[in-house]
Design a protein around this motif. Structure first.
Motif, PDB file in Angstrom:
ATOM      1  N   HIS A 140       0.835  -1.201   0.000  1.00 34.62           N
ATOM      2  CA  HIS A 140       0.000   0.000   0.000  1.00 34.62           C
ATOM      3  C   HIS A 140       0.869   1.249   0.000  1.00 34.62           C
ATOM      4  O   HIS A 140       0.652   2.177  -0.791  1.00 34.62           O
ATOM      5  CB  HIS A 140      -0.927  -0.012   1.224  1.00 34.62           C
ATOM      6  CG  HIS A 140      -1.980   1.052   1.175  1.00 34.62           C
ATOM      7  ND1 HIS A 140      -3.015   1.117   2.085  1.00 34.62           N
ATOM      8  CD2 HIS A 140      -2.165   2.109   0.347  1.00 34.62           C
ATOM      9  CE1 HIS A 140      -3.786   2.148   1.818  1.00 34.62           C
ATOM     10  NE2 HIS A 140      -3.283   2.775   0.764  1.00 34.62           N
ATOM     11  N   GLY A 143       2.285   2.033  -3.284  1.00 32.20           N
ATOM     12  CA  GLY A 143       1.343   2.301  -4.356  1.00 32.20           C
ATOM     13  C   GLY A 143       0.912   1.079  -5.139  1.00 32.20           C
ATOM     14  O   GLY A 143       0.221   1.201  -6.157  1.00 32.20           O
ATOM     15  N   LEU A 145      -1.507  -1.146  -5.072  1.00 32.52           N
ATOM     16  CA  LEU A 145      -2.779  -1.305  -4.375  1.00 32.52           C
ATOM     17  C   LEU A 145      -3.419  -2.669  -4.601  1.00 32.52           C
ATOM     18  O   LEU A 145      -4.010  -3.237  -3.680  1.00 32.52           O
ATOM     19  CB  LEU A 145      -3.746  -0.187  -4.776  1.00 32.52           C
ATOM     20  CG  LEU A 145      -3.239   1.247  -4.525  1.00 32.52           C
ATOM     21  CD1 LEU A 145      -4.347   2.252  -4.840  1.00 32.52           C
ATOM     22  CD2 LEU A 145      -2.755   1.419  -3.089  1.00 32.52           C
ATOM     23  N   TYR A 177      -9.114   1.504   3.790  1.00 33.64           N
ATOM     24  CA  TYR A 177      -8.189   2.525   3.286  1.00 33.64           C
ATOM     25  C   TYR A 177      -7.832   2.239   1.822  1.00 33.64           C
ATOM     26  O   TYR A 177      -7.707   3.172   1.002  1.00 33.64           O
ATOM     27  CB  TYR A 177      -6.929   2.583   4.130  1.00 33.64           C
ATOM     28  CG  TYR A 177      -7.047   3.440   5.368  1.00 33.64           C
ATOM     29  CD1 TYR A 177      -7.097   4.835   5.266  1.00 33.64           C
ATOM     30  CD2 TYR A 177      -7.107   2.874   6.636  1.00 33.64           C
ATOM     31  CE1 TYR A 177      -7.210   5.631   6.396  1.00 33.64           C
ATOM     32  CE2 TYR A 177      -7.215   3.663   7.778  1.00 33.64           C
ATOM     33  CZ  TYR A 177      -7.263   5.047   7.649  1.00 33.64           C
ATOM     34  OH  TYR A 177      -7.376   5.838   8.770  1.00 33.64           O
ATOM     35  N   ALA A 181      -8.525   4.543  -1.437  1.00 31.55           N
ATOM     36  CA  ALA A 181      -7.488   4.907  -2.399  1.00 31.55           C
ATOM     37  C   ALA A 181      -7.868   4.526  -3.819  1.00 31.55           C
ATOM     38  O   ALA A 181      -7.464   5.186  -4.787  1.00 31.55           O
ATOM     39  CB  ALA A 181      -6.171   4.235  -2.020  1.00 31.55           C
ATOM     40  N   GLN A 182      -8.671   3.457  -3.965  1.00 28.31           N
ATOM     41  CA  GLN A 182      -9.101   2.997  -5.282  1.00 28.31           C
ATOM     42  C   GLN A 182     -10.466   3.562  -5.671  1.00 28.31           C
ATOM     43  O   GLN A 182     -11.056   3.128  -6.658  1.00 28.31           O
ATOM     44  CB  GLN A 182      -9.136   1.468  -5.303  1.00 28.31           C
ATOM     45  CG  GLN A 182      -7.756   0.830  -5.161  1.00 28.31           C
ATOM     46  CD  GLN A 182      -7.806  -0.694  -5.138  1.00 28.31           C
ATOM     47  OE1 GLN A 182      -8.677  -1.290  -4.495  1.00 28.31           O
ATOM     48  NE2 GLN A 182      -6.876  -1.335  -5.840  1.00 28.31           N
ATOM     49  N   GLU A 183     -10.947   4.526  -4.876  1.00 26.59           N
ATOM     50  CA  GLU A 183     -12.211   5.217  -5.145  1.00 26.59           C
ATOM     51  C   GLU A 183     -13.395   4.255  -5.191  1.00 26.59           C
ATOM     52  O   GLU A 183     -14.299   4.367  -6.026  1.00 26.59           O
ATOM     53  CB  GLU A 183     -12.111   6.024  -6.452  1.00 26.59           C
ATOM     54  CG  GLU A 183     -11.034   7.103  -6.389  1.00 26.59           C
ATOM     55  CD  GLU A 183     -10.959   7.932  -7.654  1.00 26.59           C
ATOM     56  OE1 GLU A 183     -11.573   7.533  -8.661  1.00 26.59           O
ATOM     57  OE2 GLU A 183     -10.287   8.974  -7.616  1.00 26.59           O
TER      58      GLU A 183
END
Length: 218
Positions: A140, A143, A145, A177, A181-183
């Motif tokens: 994470h 980056g 993901l 989280y 981060a991945q919307e």
């Protein structure tokens, strides 16, 4: 508090040797005492790590070098006993020290990978879940993901099977989280709701606090 049976065994081996002229029990007693020393070093290191985390919660965290020394000693002793399960657990904690206390992910990565391999060999699903969780954090932070999600989901699956409810809840926060981060907003909310529900079931106040903090940040 009762005396550990391994100490009792060593005492019997001593008496058998000194008074009975029979030293046959000494090798086994020595091995059990080594295992006891390894278990004690690991437990003492974990205790110091808990102290660090509690201090960090109060913004007063200070590294205690004894923590790393204890984990390294435990790993060394387990290795001498060819105890893959113990070595894997101690190796994970060495990695955890580097990652959490020293914020040194590069040093931690190979330790987590080694711990995962040893735990897999030994069938230690709990240590596997910890190693996967922390590899997820590493990915994470870097980056990566999708890899982070894969590691955390596998860790969570293992923890559900083990009945480690507080650990499942903690992992769900990490997955939330990642969803943020991945919307994936809908997934994020659902993960935090489940984390809070599970944490409430087992009285994991610190995890519930983490859920609230996550909600404020997302």
């Amino acid at each position: 508090m009762s005396v550990d049976t391994r100490i009792e065994q060593a005492n019997k081996a001593y008496e058998q040797t000194v008074f009975g002229a029979d030293a046959s029990g000494l090798p086994a007693a020595a091995r059990e005492l080594t295992a006891l020393e390894a278990d004690l070093a690991l437990a003492q290191g974990q205790n110091l790590h808990a102290v660090y985390l509690d201090q960090r919660r109060l913004d007063q965290a200070v590294e205690d070098p004894r923590e790393l020394e204890l984990f390294q000693r435990a790993a060394e002793l387990y290795r001498s006993l060819v105890d893959r399960r113990g070595e894997g657990e101690a190796t994970f904690w060495i990695g955890c020290f580097h990652q959490v206390v020293r914020d040194d992910h590069e040093t931690a990565i190979p330790l987590f990978e080694q711990a995962l391999a040893l735990a897999t060999e030994a069938g230690d699903d709990l240590t596997k879940s910890y190693a996967l969780r922390h590899l997820g954090f590493v990915n994470h932070a870097a980056g990566r993901l999708d890899e982070a999600r894969e590691h955390l989901e596998e860790s969570t699956r293992l923890r559900r099977e083990l009945g480690f409810t507080a650990g499942v809840a903690a992992n769900l926060i990490g997955l939330a989280y990642l969803a943020f981060a991945q919307e994936r907003g809908q997934d994020c909310a659902a993960l935090l709701d489940e984390a809070d529900e599970l944490a409430a079931e087992v009285g994991a106040k610190a995890v519930r606090d983490m859920v609230e903090e996550a909600r404020q940040e997302m």
